[in-house]
Design an enzyme around this catalytic site. Structure first.
Site, PDB file in Angstrom:
ATOM      1  N   ASP A 128      67.454  35.349  64.247  1.00  0.00           N
ATOM      2  CA  ASP A 128      68.217  35.335  65.528  1.00  0.00           C
ATOM      3  C   ASP A 128      67.576  34.770  66.670  1.00  0.00           C
ATOM      4  OD1 ASP A 128      69.851  37.052  63.862  1.00  0.00           O
ATOM      5  OD2 ASP A 128      68.766  38.982  64.915  1.00  0.00           O
TER       6      ASP A 128
HETATM    7  N1  URA Z   1      66.314  40.786  61.206  1.00  0.00           N
HETATM    8  C1  URA Z   1      67.060  40.680  62.239  1.00  0.00           C
HETATM    9  O1  URA Z   1      67.542  41.592  62.543  1.00  0.00           O
HETATM   10  N2  URA Z   1      67.044  39.677  63.005  1.00  0.00           N
HETATM   11  C2  URA Z   1      66.067  38.712  62.590  1.00  0.00           C
HETATM   12  O2  URA Z   1      66.190  37.670  63.124  1.00  0.00           O
HETATM   13  C3  URA Z   1      65.459  38.652  61.404  1.00  0.00           C
HETATM   14  C4  URA Z   1      65.647  39.778  60.597  1.00  0.00           C
END
Ligand code: URA
Length: 258
Positions: A128
């Site tokens: 993310d």
């Molecule tokens: N899980 C999440 O919620 N975000 C990420 O970036 C990676 C794994």
């Protein structure tokens, strides 16, 4: 037998691979063959501190170190790298709101050709925008496929800062499995430990959308910050600062595969 990239890398590094210098630059993403020939003829390419101005000179590519316009480069038939992803970057070539992680890489890595087209390296999965930590990139499509395949279950370790203090019940439920709204099958952490009252270390072998954030929310807590510290047996090196990258070596690839 299908070769893993670690074996493949070490074998290829030992294989002879003579090529004209202009082709060597082309394969590394320095532009079209014509642009590469121009860079060489104009004296912008040096090997062992000597300007090399003949585009057609045949050289052993494996192990070749050179500079282009003063920037040092090492020949890699395939590119495998790690990036310490900083917060506020998107893992997309066409980001919607934040700068792309690809802007953190030198142009040749973004412009490496593949089957006649500019392809560049691609992230192996996505993190993310606000997640930091270890991200792998490569131009090896088979490696991306293998790493993303649910059959391979490569464990990924996340360091989670939570809004509320953790309790044993939350840790237990993450290990037992929680239901996320898009899937009736429970998803579980393969390891989970409260390292501090607000610090959870969580290991997952799948990669569903926002999986850590949704799992933590499902047990009544909330993610304040998320950092990926390890993929397989490969940990993010302490000396790789956010925004920086480095090549993977055969030993790193072997660690990923476990
Ligand atoms: N899980 C999440 O919620 N975000 C990420 O970036 C990676 C794994």
């Amino acid at each position: 037998m299908r070769l893993g990239p670690a074996v493949w890398l070490s074998r290829h590094n030992r294989t002879m691979r003579r090529m004209p210098l202009q082709d060597i630059l082309f394969t590394q993403g320095f532009g079209t063959r014509r642009v590469c020939a121009g860079l060489i003829q104009k004296g912008f390419v040096s090997i062992a501190q000597q300007v090399q101005s003949d585009p057609a000179i045949e050289l052993e590519a494996n192990g070749l170190q050179f500079t282009v316009q003063g920037v040092p480069w090492a020949y890699h038939e395939r590119a495998y790298l790690m990036l310490h992803k900083p917060a506020g970057t998107e893992c997309s070539q066409k980001p919607s709101a934040w700068p792309s992680i690809y802007t953190l890489l030198p142009a040749p890595l973004r412009l490496r050709p593949q089957k006649g087209a500019v392809q560049g390296v691609q992230a192996v999965g996505r993190l993310d925008q606000d997640t930091t930590g270890l991200l792998l990139l490569t131009d090896d499509g088979k490696f991306i496929h293998r790493m993303s395949s649910p059959r391979h279950h490569v464990p990924k370790v996340y360091e989670v800062t939570t809004t509320h203090p953790l309790d044993d019940g939350q840790v237990g439920r993450l290990l037992d499995g929680v239901i996320l709204e898009d899937d009736p099958k429970p998803v579980r952490a393969s390891a989970c430990q409260a390292v501090a009252p607000h610090h959870l270390r969580l290991t997952l072998t799948e990669g569903k959308y926002h999986q850590v954030k949704r799992m933590v929310a499902a047990v009544g807590n909330r993610v304040e910050a998320l950092h990926r510290s390890q993929i397989g047996g490969l940990a993010l090196p302490a000396d790789l600062a956010p925004g920086h990258w480095r090549w993977l070596v055969a030993d790193d690839l072997a660690r990923i595969a476990g």
